[in-house]
Every structure is written in structure tokens, then in C-alpha cells.
Design a protein around this motif. Structure first.
Motif, PDB file in Angstrom:
ATOM      1  N   LEU A  15       0.827  -1.206   0.000  1.00 57.92           N
ATOM      2  CA  LEU A  15       0.000   0.000   0.000  1.00 57.92           C
ATOM      3  C   LEU A  15       0.862   1.257   0.000  1.00 57.92           C
ATOM      4  O   LEU A  15       1.934   1.296   0.590  1.00 57.92           O
ATOM      5  CB  LEU A  15      -0.891   0.039   1.244  1.00 57.92           C
ATOM      6  CG  LEU A  15      -2.040  -0.947   1.304  1.00 57.92           C
ATOM      7  CD1 LEU A  15      -2.750  -0.822   2.646  1.00 57.92           C
ATOM      8  CD2 LEU A  15      -3.017  -0.713   0.176  1.00 57.92           C
ATOM      9  N   GLU A  16       0.371   2.284  -0.653  1.00 51.66           N
ATOM     10  CA  GLU A  16       1.011   3.592  -0.614  1.00 51.66           C
ATOM     11  C   GLU A  16       0.222   4.453   0.360  1.00 51.66           C
ATOM     12  O   GLU A  16      -0.999   4.544   0.270  1.00 51.66           O
ATOM     13  CB  GLU A  16       0.992   4.236  -1.998  1.00 51.66           C
ATOM     14  CG  GLU A  16       1.638   5.592  -2.025  1.00 51.66           C
ATOM     15  CD  GLU A  16       1.639   6.192  -3.414  1.00 51.66           C
ATOM     16  OE1 GLU A  16       1.429   7.409  -3.506  1.00 51.66           O
ATOM     17  OE2 GLU A  16       1.844   5.444  -4.383  1.00 51.66           O
ATOM     18  N   VAL A  17       0.904   5.068   1.295  1.00 51.10           N
ATOM     19  CA  VAL A  17       0.256   5.879   2.326  1.00 51.10           C
ATOM     20  C   VAL A  17       0.629   7.334   2.115  1.00 51.10           C
ATOM     21  O   VAL A  17       1.793   7.659   1.920  1.00 51.10           O
ATOM     22  CB  VAL A  17       0.688   5.417   3.736  1.00 51.10           C
ATOM     23  CG1 VAL A  17       0.063   6.296   4.800  1.00 51.10           C
ATOM     24  CG2 VAL A  17       0.328   3.969   3.952  1.00 51.10           C
ATOM     25  N   ARG A  18      -0.375   8.203   2.145  1.00 46.61           N
ATOM     26  CA  ARG A  18      -0.140   9.642   2.043  1.00 46.61           C
ATOM     27  C   ARG A  18      -0.689  10.298   3.308  1.00 46.61           C
ATOM     28  O   ARG A  18      -1.813  10.033   3.706  1.00 46.61           O
ATOM     29  CB  ARG A  18      -0.838  10.219   0.829  1.00 46.61           C
ATOM     30  CG  ARG A  18      -0.232   9.706  -0.444  1.00 46.61           C
ATOM     31  CD  ARG A  18      -0.907  10.275  -1.637  1.00 46.61           C
ATOM     32  NE  ARG A  18      -0.345   9.606  -2.809  1.00 46.61           N
ATOM     33  CZ  ARG A  18      -0.356  10.124  -3.987  1.00 46.61           C
ATOM     34  NH1 ARG A  18      -0.899  11.284  -4.197  1.00 46.61           N
ATOM     35  NH2 ARG A  18       0.174   9.465  -4.988  1.00 46.61           N
ATOM     36  N   PRO A  39     -13.943  10.843  11.644  1.00 43.22           N
ATOM     37  CA  PRO A  39     -14.333  10.069  10.454  1.00 43.22           C
ATOM     38  C   PRO A  39     -13.129   9.619   9.615  1.00 43.22           C
ATOM     39  O   PRO A  39     -13.240   9.427   8.420  1.00 43.22           O
ATOM     40  CB  PRO A  39     -15.200  11.058   9.683  1.00 43.22           C
ATOM     41  CG  PRO A  39     -14.630  12.388  10.043  1.00 43.22           C
ATOM     42  CD  PRO A  39     -14.198  12.261  11.492  1.00 43.22           C
ATOM     43  N   TYR A  40     -11.971   9.480  10.239  1.00 41.68           N
ATOM     44  CA  TYR A  40     -10.758   9.054   9.542  1.00 41.68           C
ATOM     45  C   TYR A  40      -9.900   8.226  10.501  1.00 41.68           C
ATOM     46  O   TYR A  40     -10.115   8.224  11.698  1.00 41.68           O
ATOM     47  CB  TYR A  40      -9.967  10.271   9.038  1.00 41.68           C
ATOM     48  CG  TYR A  40      -9.739  11.312  10.114  1.00 41.68           C
ATOM     49  CD1 TYR A  40      -8.660  11.202  10.988  1.00 41.68           C
ATOM     50  CD2 TYR A  40     -10.599  12.387  10.271  1.00 41.68           C
ATOM     51  CE1 TYR A  40      -8.454  12.137  11.989  1.00 41.68           C
ATOM     52  CE2 TYR A  40     -10.406  13.322  11.270  1.00 41.68           C
ATOM     53  CZ  TYR A  40      -9.328  13.198  12.119  1.00 41.68           C
ATOM     54  OH  TYR A  40      -9.130  14.112  13.105  1.00 41.68           O
ATOM     55  N   SER A  41      -8.939   7.538   9.946  1.00 36.42           N
ATOM     56  CA  SER A  41      -8.021   6.734  10.756  1.00 36.42           C
ATOM     57  C   SER A  41      -6.865   7.591  11.233  1.00 36.42           C
ATOM     58  O   SER A  41      -6.523   8.599  10.618  1.00 36.42           O
ATOM     59  CB  SER A  41      -7.465   5.563   9.946  1.00 36.42           C
ATOM     60  OG  SER A  41      -8.502   4.704   9.571  1.00 36.42           O
ATOM     61  N   TYR A  45       2.602   7.106  16.501  1.00 32.93           N
ATOM     62  CA  TYR A  45       3.932   6.623  16.832  1.00 32.93           C
ATOM     63  C   TYR A  45       4.213   7.092  18.248  1.00 32.93           C
ATOM     64  O   TYR A  45       4.196   8.297  18.524  1.00 32.93           O
ATOM     65  CB  TYR A  45       4.996   7.166  15.877  1.00 32.93           C
ATOM     66  CG  TYR A  45       6.392   6.813  16.328  1.00 32.93           C
ATOM     67  CD1 TYR A  45       6.827   5.492  16.276  1.00 32.93           C
ATOM     68  CD2 TYR A  45       7.255   7.774  16.832  1.00 32.93           C
ATOM     69  CE1 TYR A  45       8.090   5.139  16.712  1.00 32.93           C
ATOM     70  CE2 TYR A  45       8.521   7.424  17.269  1.00 32.93           C
ATOM     71  CZ  TYR A  45       8.930   6.112  17.205  1.00 32.93           C
ATOM     72  OH  TYR A  45      10.179   5.764  17.645  1.00 32.93           O
ATOM     73  N   ILE A  46       4.437   6.162  19.145  1.00 34.05           N
ATOM     74  CA  ILE A  46       4.694   6.504  20.545  1.00 34.05           C
ATOM     75  C   ILE A  46       6.200   6.647  20.706  1.00 34.05           C
ATOM     76  O   ILE A  46       6.936   5.665  20.648  1.00 34.05           O
ATOM     77  CB  ILE A  46       4.136   5.426  21.500  1.00 34.05           C
ATOM     78  CG1 ILE A  46       2.663   5.137  21.184  1.00 34.05           C
ATOM     79  CG2 ILE A  46       4.326   5.858  22.949  1.00 34.05           C
ATOM     80  CD1 ILE A  46       1.733   6.312  21.301  1.00 34.05           C
ATOM     81  N   GLY A  66       6.440   1.950  19.256  1.00 33.72           N
ATOM     82  CA  GLY A  66       5.404   1.275  18.463  1.00 33.72           C
ATOM     83  C   GLY A  66       4.714   2.234  17.506  1.00 33.72           C
ATOM     84  O   GLY A  66       4.600   3.422  17.749  1.00 33.72           O
ATOM     85  N   LEU A  67       4.267   1.690  16.395  1.00 28.84           N
ATOM     86  CA  LEU A  67       3.507   2.423  15.391  1.00 28.84           C
ATOM     87  C   LEU A  67       2.139   1.775  15.302  1.00 28.84           C
ATOM     88  O   LEU A  67       2.026   0.568  15.089  1.00 28.84           O
ATOM     89  CB  LEU A  67       4.234   2.322  14.043  1.00 28.84           C
ATOM     90  CG  LEU A  67       3.754   3.180  12.903  1.00 28.84           C
ATOM     91  CD1 LEU A  67       3.866   4.661  13.242  1.00 28.84           C
ATOM     92  CD2 LEU A  67       4.570   2.882  11.654  1.00 28.84           C
ATOM     93  N   TYR A  68       1.077   2.545  15.498  1.00 30.08           N
ATOM     94  CA  TYR A  68      -0.272   1.988  15.621  1.00 30.08           C
ATOM     95  C   TYR A  68      -1.230   2.725  14.682  1.00 30.08           C
ATOM     96  O   TYR A  68      -1.247   3.932  14.629  1.00 30.08           O
ATOM     97  CB  TYR A  68      -0.777   2.142  17.058  1.00 30.08           C
ATOM     98  CG  TYR A  68       0.132   1.532  18.080  1.00 30.08           C
ATOM     99  CD1 TYR A  68      -0.029   0.213  18.450  1.00 30.08           C
ATOM    100  CD2 TYR A  68       1.163   2.262  18.669  1.00 30.08           C
ATOM    101  CE1 TYR A  68       0.806  -0.364  19.392  1.00 30.08           C
ATOM    102  CE2 TYR A  68       1.997   1.699  19.609  1.00 30.08           C
ATOM    103  CZ  TYR A  68       1.820   0.379  19.954  1.00 30.08           C
ATOM    104  OH  TYR A  68       2.650  -0.194  20.880  1.00 30.08           O
ATOM    105  N   LEU A  69      -2.029   1.954  13.947  1.00 31.89           N
ATOM    106  CA  LEU A  69      -3.044   2.524  13.068  1.00 31.89           C
ATOM    107  C   LEU A  69      -4.405   2.234  13.655  1.00 31.89           C
ATOM    108  O   LEU A  69      -4.719   1.128  14.009  1.00 31.89           O
ATOM    109  CB  LEU A  69      -2.956   1.887  11.670  1.00 31.89           C
ATOM    110  CG  LEU A  69      -3.978   2.368  10.658  1.00 31.89           C
ATOM    111  CD1 LEU A  69      -3.825   3.866  10.370  1.00 31.89           C
ATOM    112  CD2 LEU A  69      -3.861   1.573   9.373  1.00 31.89           C
TER     113      LEU A  69
END
Length: 69
Positions: A15-18, A39-41, A45-46, A66-69
Motif C-alpha cells: 500500500l502507498e500511504v499519504r 471520520p478518519y483513521s 507513533y509513541i 510502536g507504530l499503531y493505526l
């Protein structure tokens, strides 16, 4: 908490993330927000410390590095 592992993980890795917006917050232990559902994700990053998320019977610890989505 139930974790579901996608069967098509390799496709997800391509996936490409912008990033449309970004920011930094330095919070102390008294910080608390409830019922916030944009209304978005969000991608977190902690950098240092930890964060405990609680929702509808679920709990998750977000830890430094950690990186969390």
C-alpha cells in the motif's frame, strides 16, 4: 480483544500511504478524552512513555517505539 490476521498481508505491505495532516502532542497522565470518533483513521507513533486506550470493554497498551493505526 480479538486480533484478526489478514490472509492477504503481502498485498497490504504494498500500500502507498499519504499523510494529509500531522502533529505532535506531549501529554501528561491527567490527559483524558472520551467519545472521540473522527471520520478518519489515525496513525500513532509513541516516541516515549506509553498510552492506555479503553473502549467498549477493550483495552490496549501503546508502548514507546510502536507504530499503531
Amino acid at each position: 480483544m480479538k486480533v484478526i490476521r489478514p490472509v492477504n498481508l503481502e498485498q497490504l505491505n504494498s500500500l502507498e500511504v499519504r499523510f494529509l495532516d500531522g502533529g505532535e502532542a506531549q501529554l501528561d497522565p491527567s490527559w483524558k478524552v472520551s467519545d472521540r470518533q473522527p471520520p478518519y483513521s489515525r496513525l500513532y507513533y509513541i516516541y516515549d512513555g506509553a498510552l492506555r486506550l479503553e473502549w467498549q470493554g477493550g483495552v490496549m497498551q501503546l508502548r514507546a517505539g510502536g507504530l499503531y493505526l
